[in-house]
Design an enzyme around this catalytic site. Structure first.
Site, short mmCIF file in Angstrom:
data_model
loop_
_atom_site.label_atom_id
_atom_site.label_comp_id
_atom_site.label_asym_id
_atom_site.label_seq_id
_atom_site.Cartn_x
_atom_site.Cartn_y
_atom_site.Cartn_z
N GLU A 410 0.81 -1.22 0.00
CA GLU A 410 0.00 0.00 0.00
C GLU A 410 0.84 1.27 0.00
OE1 GLU A 410 -2.57 -3.21 1.85
OE2 GLU A 410 -0.51 -2.52 2.12
N HIS A 460 -15.04 0.04 1.48
CA HIS A 460 -15.35 -0.61 2.76
C HIS A 460 -15.13 0.40 3.89
CE1 HIS A 460 -14.87 -3.82 -0.11
NE2 HIS A 460 -15.29 -4.73 0.75
N ASP A 468 -15.89 -8.92 9.16
CA ASP A 468 -14.43 -8.85 9.27
C ASP A 468 -13.97 -8.21 10.57
OD1 ASP A 468 -13.78 -10.21 6.98
OD2 ASP A 468 -13.59 -8.44 5.73
#
Length: 662
Positions: A410, A460, A468
């Site tokens: 990332e 999300h 999750d």
């Protein structure tokens, strides 16, 4: 090939750096003193760059990843004719063009802002990726219209940072031929000897990534450095050249120690060092005319000739491939095609979709109508809905491909996007889960500092993720991103807001954008197109209002806007006057006039409730001391998303309860 005049030029560059730091009584002399020979060799023998023609598209890019050595870069820019000597005398002073670390758009010749170690290295990977993609897309036989190198000067600290591992792995996997890193390997870090904290085998490390490795044993041997760069340019894949240097070279009492890393030499040591260089310590900021002539006759002459030849080639290219040439010229300009937004989907009241899915549909159209649109995901493309379905993947065999597989990297992804944006020719984007925005936060910050047109897709976006659990449910991220100056943080409430959010992202030429998108479906708001268009661009607007005398304001973003509308309709049935305001982009709203702000949030209506599935931090500015915030002051939970949302109080019933309590 090299002679005494070259040595004079190198020592002059060292001396300029020392003098700038001494006058400021602040700075890092060690790197400029040790790395000057490699920088000089690169600039005079190889670099295709004319600081006086800084926007030439096919120039080589030079990135000082070790940004603390900025005095070296400023000295090079001066002797090559870009920076006035007076600016060196104002090093690190208010209003000067020589800030402590190099700043993009502040100083001509600075390609990216560096200083946070490792990010310059990773942005360079993005620049090399941009070159590779654009070359694959536009180059034709006898027309290498995009054909330049990205050179990096990196330090031990750069290579210790975790981002360098991510970025180097990505660059090696994709065999970025035009990336060459000069590693200033001086065995010293700020705190002391490097072997106290760092003992990697650089050769084995980078060869394992798929890089070429070259060792220069003597950082003062110009021929050895020159040969290494020449060899690197002939090899396939990225190359790291480890150049063994002595930090603070020439300082009799401080060379080779951490004492010269981040503090001025002091007057006495300066005088001794100048004598070691064969220079007169009585002369400050002194540049012999021969030094200017060297740069004019080598670097500037070469760059001017290359630019003239390229301009002629572009003219011939335009005749041979007129349509492709027009696309290339548009890409170079950084502008968007006329009326591109007309191709973007619009959503009617029958539509219900996750904003990530609506964004995915918009991405397909953007890729079709904005040829410079280019990006990818950190191994979450299927979830982020970020891939272009009809496009090839980008890789070493199909560099023209539009889908970049960044892998689970990332931070490197974020920095690479910034590198691509700074390179030019592209409208780049990156995607991951919102909770993982923390992994690339420093890249977000740097994109805002530089004023780049980088777009970050974060899906999300809330506790509605559900099963999750708290590790994957963002809470504090919205407040954190909103705190970054010069950052569009847009959390759209439906597909139409998402469409306009994308328009804002692409059109914000000097402001990066974070798009915060849902996993769960959102109904389409009953608002006309022009109202949405204007409202999202202004950051906040009215999406619902009753006819009764206004008594309550309900403020929300994203998925909570529709929830606020449901509560408002219930209040309407009770005879209450209520307005619902969608606030997708606080940054844009804060730039509006006081009159517009008052028209949206009338000061005489003090009964206000903000609703957002995130930390309430920041909302109190808008609800005031009499208002309330329905937010989350804890972490999330693992359970079906609808149940988690209910348990945390994001229901119509709880909103009505809070309204009654005002």
């Amino acid at each position: 090939m090299f002679n005494e005049k070259d040595q004079l030029a190198i020592d002059t560059i060292r001396a300029l750096s020392i003098d700038a730091i001494e006058k400021a009584n602040s700075g890092h002399p060690g790197l400029p003193m040790g790395a000057a020979p490699m920088a000089y060799t690169l600039w005079t023998r190889h670099l295709n760059f004319n600081p006086q023609s800084k926007d030439f598209f096919n120039r080589d890019r030079f990135i000082l990843s070790a940004g603390h050595g900025s005095a070296l870069l400023y000295s090079l820019l001066h002797v090559s004719g870009s920076l006035e000597l007076e600016e060196l005398k104002q090093f690190r002073q208010w209003g000067s063009k020589t800030p402590g670390h190099p700043e993009y758009r502040h100083t001509d010749g600075v390609e990216v802002t560096t200083g946070p170690l490792g990010q310059g290295f990773a942005m360079s990977v993005g620049m090399a990726l941009a070159e590779s993609h654009l070359a694959g897309k536009f180059n034709k036989d006898q027309f290498d219209i995009v054909n330049h190198y990205t050179y990096v000067l990196a330090s031990d600290g750069d290579l210790m940072e975790g981002i360098s591992h991510e970025a180097a792995s990505f660059a090696g996997h994709n065999q970025l031929d035009k990336l060459i890193v000069l590693y200033d390997s001086n065995d010293i870090s700020l705190d002391g000897d490097l072997d106290k904290s760092f003992s990697e085998d650089t050769k084995q490390r980078f060869e394992a990534y798929g890089w070429n490795y070259i060792l220069v044993e003597n950082g003062n041997d110009l021929d050895e450095i020159d040969n290494a760069i020449t060899q690197a340019k002939s090899q396939q894949g990225p190359t790291i050249i480890e150049v063994k240097t002595i930090i603070g070279f020439g300082s009799p009492n401080k060379a080779g120690s951490n004492g010269v890393h981040g503090a001025p030499l002091g007057e006495e040591e300066r005088a001794l060092t100048f004598k070691e260089y064969g220079l007169d310590p009585e002369k400050r900021f002194n540049v012999p005319e021969d030094v200017y002539e060297i740069f004019k006759s080598t670097m500037l002459k070469r760059a001017n000739e290359n630019e003239e030849a390229w301009n002629n080639m572009l003219k011939n290219y335009s005749e041979a491939y007129p349509e492709l040439a027009e696309e290339f010229k548009l890409a170079m300009s950084g502008k968007l095609p006329n009326n591109y937004a007309d191709a973007l989907p619009e959503y009617d009241l029958n539509h219900s979709g996750a904003s990530r899915a609506d964004s995915g549909e918009i991405i397909q159209k953007l890729s079709e109508f904005v040829p410079s649109f280019f990006g990818g995901s950190a191994d979450l493309a299927g979830s982020n809905k970020s891939n272009v379905k009809e496009a090839k993947d980008y890789n070493k065999d199909t560099p023209e491909g539009k889908n970049v597989w960044f892998g689970v990297r990332e931070f490197a992804m974020g920095a690479a996007i910034n590198g691509m944006a700074a390179h030019g020719g592209l409208h780049p984007y990156a995607a991951t889960f919102f909770v993982f925005s923390d992994y690339l936060k420093p890249a977000l910050r740097l994109s805002s500092i530089m004023g780049l047109n980088s777009t970050f897709i974060f899906t999300h976006d809330s506790i509605a993720v559900g099963e999750d659990g708290p590790t994957h449910e963002p809470i504090e991220q919205l407040a954190g991103l909103r705190a970054i100056p010069n950052m569009n943080v847009i959390r759209p409430a439906d597909g139409n807001e998402t469409r306009v959010a994308w328009e804002v992202a692409l059109e914000s030429e000097q402001t990066p954008t974070s798009l915060v998108l849902t996993r769960q479906n959102l109904p389409t708001l009953d608002v006309d197109k022009q109202t949405v268009e204007n409202g999202v661009r202004k950051g906040a607007y009215i999406v619902f209002e009753t006819e009764q005398q206004l008594e309550y304001l309900l403020l929300a973003s994203g998925s909570e806007v529709n929830l606020a509308v449901e509560a408002a309709k219930e209040l309407e049935q009770q005879g209450k006057g209520v307005r619902v305001i969608s606030m997708p982009n606080w940054y844009a709203f804060e730039q509006q006039s006081s009159e517009y702000k008052e028209s949206i949030l009338p000061s005489d209506v003090t009964k206000r409730i903000a609703i957002e599935m995130a930390s309430p931090l920041g909302w109190h500015k808008y609800v005031g001391i009499e208002g309330k915030v329905i937010g989350i002051n804890s972490f999330g939970a693992s359970a079906p998303g609808d149940l988690v949302v209910e348990k945390y109080g994001f229901t119509k019933e709880n909103i009505l309860k809070q309204v009654r309590s005002l």
